[in-house]
Design a protein around this motif. Structure first.
Motif, PDB file in Angstrom:
ATOM      1  N   GLY A 127       0.715  -1.183  -0.113  1.00  0.00           N
ATOM      2  CA  GLY A 127      -0.093  -0.085  -0.004  1.00  0.00           C
ATOM      3  C   GLY A 127       0.938   1.208  -0.070  1.00  0.00           C
ATOM      4  O   GLY A 127       0.373   2.289  -0.124  1.00  0.00           O
ATOM      5  N   ASP A 128       2.020   1.375   0.230  1.00  0.00           N
ATOM      6  CA  ASP A 128       2.811   2.421   0.155  1.00  0.00           C
ATOM      7  C   ASP A 128       3.288   2.825  -1.095  1.00  0.00           C
ATOM      8  O   ASP A 128       3.361   1.859  -2.246  1.00  0.00           O
ATOM      9  N   PHE A 129       3.328   4.087  -1.360  1.00  0.00           N
ATOM     10  CA  PHE A 129       3.613   4.493  -2.575  1.00  0.00           C
ATOM     11  C   PHE A 129       5.349   4.826  -2.757  1.00  0.00           C
ATOM     12  O   PHE A 129       5.730   5.514  -1.743  1.00  0.00           O
ATOM     13  N   MET A 136       8.366   3.687 -10.161  1.00  0.00           N
ATOM     14  CA  MET A 136       7.536   4.525  -9.229  1.00  0.00           C
ATOM     15  C   MET A 136       6.278   3.722  -9.115  1.00  0.00           C
ATOM     16  O   MET A 136       5.537   3.351 -10.053  1.00  0.00           O
ATOM     17  N   GLY A 137       5.468   3.317  -8.110  1.00  0.00           N
ATOM     18  CA  GLY A 137       4.321   2.774  -7.914  1.00  0.00           C
ATOM     19  C   GLY A 137       3.800   2.413  -6.468  1.00  0.00           C
ATOM     20  O   GLY A 137       4.677   2.636  -5.364  1.00  0.00           O
ATOM     21  N   THR A 138       2.540   1.949  -6.394  1.00  0.00           N
ATOM     22  CA  THR A 138       2.026   1.694  -5.061  1.00  0.00           C
ATOM     23  C   THR A 138       2.492   0.047  -4.640  1.00  0.00           C
ATOM     24  O   THR A 138       2.209  -0.840  -5.739  1.00  0.00           O
ATOM     25  N   VAL A 139       3.014  -0.428  -4.007  1.00  0.00           N
ATOM     26  CA  VAL A 139       3.388  -1.748  -3.297  1.00  0.00           C
ATOM     27  C   VAL A 139       2.335  -2.765  -3.324  1.00  0.00           C
ATOM     28  O   VAL A 139       1.217  -2.320  -2.656  1.00  0.00           O
ATOM     29  N   ASN A 140       2.074  -3.695  -4.129  1.00  0.00           N
ATOM     30  CA  ASN A 140       0.971  -4.472  -4.248  1.00  0.00           C
ATOM     31  C   ASN A 140       1.405  -5.789  -3.501  1.00  0.00           C
ATOM     32  O   ASN A 140       0.533  -6.357  -2.780  1.00  0.00           O
ATOM     33  N   ARG A 141       2.493  -6.184  -3.911  1.00  0.00           N
ATOM     34  CA  ARG A 141       2.917  -7.560  -3.162  1.00  0.00           C
ATOM     35  C   ARG A 141       4.407  -8.075  -3.575  1.00  0.00           C
ATOM     36  O   ARG A 141       5.057  -7.583  -4.167  1.00  0.00           O
ATOM     37  N   ILE A 169      15.884   3.601  -2.022  1.00  0.00           N
ATOM     38  CA  ILE A 169      14.516   3.389  -1.873  1.00  0.00           C
ATOM     39  C   ILE A 169      13.799   4.767  -1.328  1.00  0.00           C
ATOM     40  O   ILE A 169      13.841   5.343  -0.359  1.00  0.00           O
ATOM     41  N   VAL A 170      12.926   5.522  -1.978  1.00  0.00           N
ATOM     42  CA  VAL A 170      12.167   6.548  -1.576  1.00  0.00           C
ATOM     43  C   VAL A 170      10.722   6.227  -1.271  1.00  0.00           C
ATOM     44  O   VAL A 170       9.985   5.524  -2.174  1.00  0.00           O
ATOM     45  N   ASN A 171      10.322   6.364  -0.076  1.00  0.00           N
ATOM     46  CA  ASN A 171       9.119   5.851   0.393  1.00  0.00           C
ATOM     47  C   ASN A 171       8.009   6.953   0.795  1.00  0.00           C
ATOM     48  O   ASN A 171       8.414   8.147   1.647  1.00  0.00           O
ATOM     49  N   PHE A 172       7.256   7.433  -0.136  1.00  0.00           N
ATOM     50  CA  PHE A 172       6.359   8.541  -0.232  1.00  0.00           C
ATOM     51  C   PHE A 172       5.330   8.360   0.748  1.00  0.00           C
ATOM     52  O   PHE A 172       4.691   9.475   1.270  1.00  0.00           O
TER      53      PHE A 172
END
Length: 276
Positions: A127-129, A136-141, A169-172
């Motif tokens: 769920g993290d972007f 770049m994207g939202t972590v799904n699995r 790793i950039v966690n927004f």
């Protein structure tokens, strides 16, 4: 006649062995396919139970993948043992072969090790972007060898785990608040005090902008064709993009209504008449 009888006698001797071999092969195949089906069901059930226990989706998926791999390996050994393959020797052969395959598949093993590190260190959650591995994207699995990202336009990007762990790793989404960094330029003949007042009024009227930390509005640069302001309000991470778009739109409308010019690139063309 005696030769034909001898052939039938030999066939009769071989028939029990063939029947036993066929039966063992059939049972081995049944063990393989049924065991594979049961392993898939158990790993899926475990993943659902972990999710119901509020375990992170990425961790649950990774754990279920490892469980399935271990169970599948056991099923294969059971099937081979039923067929008649000496599993003890087979395991020794697999160990030697595994060393050779491991050297040949260093990249895949690196992905696996990186997947384990991602689960242990948890630089991001489902769920993290994020910006990871150049994507770049939202972590799904998170799986054994790859991490699945979903982009804002609904594309699925499969990134090798080693590429993620070997880069930045950039966690927004990790922090609950983010700062907007906007640069707003006005023309040199515009009133700086008026421009600053307009931006302060817009920021003050927007309830999504946090009061603490305080929004910074200051002249940043006297550029070639504009006076540039830094506009730096703090917002909730979920509101970042909507507040950014709304601020730019409101500033443009307010500047137009109150006569604050926004410069844009221009080219002056000078024509010189040449005497013939």
């Amino acid at each position: 006649m005696n030769d034909i009888q001898a052939v039938f006698d030999q066939g009769a001797e071989w028939m029990p062995w063939l029947m036993d071999s066929a039966m063992s092969l059939a049972i081995g195949l049944i063990i393989f396919f049924v065991g594979k089906f049961i392993a898939a069901k158990i790993s899926g059930w475990c993943e659902k139970r972990l999710l119901k226990s509020s375990v992170d989706k990425a961790v649950a998926g990774f754990a279920s993948s490892i469980l399935y791999a271990l169970m599948f390996a056991g099923v294969v050994l059971m099937a081979l043992g039923q067929i008649g393959v000496e599993t003890t020797s087979f395991i020794a052969i697999l160990g030697a072969a595994g060393l050779a395959v491991g050297l040949a598949l260093q990249g895949s093993l690196s992905n696996f090790a990186s997947g384990v590190l991602i689960i242990l260190l948890r630089p991001f959650r489902s769920g993290d972007f994020v910006d990871a591995g150049g994507q770049m994207g939202t972590v799904n699995r998170i799986e054994l060898f790859h991490t699945y990202l979903i982009t804002p336009d609904n594309r699925v990007i499969i990134v090798p785990n080693s590429a993620i762990m070997n880069g930045a790793i950039v966690n927004f989404s990790r922090e609950s608040t983010r700062r907007l960094d906007l640069v707003v330029g006005i023309s040199y003949d515009a009133d700086i005090r008026l421009a600053k007042q307009i931006m302060e009024e817009i920021v003050e009227a927007d309830e999504r902008i946090l009061k603490d930390p305080v929004c910074v509005i200051a002249v940043a640069e006297l550029a070639d064709s504009s006076v540039n302001f830094n506009l730096r309000p703090w917002v909730a991470s979920a509101d970042y993009w909507t507040v950014r778009a709304d601020l730019l739109e409101k500033i443009k409308y307010a500047f137009d209504e109150r006569g604050v010019g926004i410069p844009y690139p221009q080219m002056d063309v000078h024509l010189h008449k040449q005497e013939s």
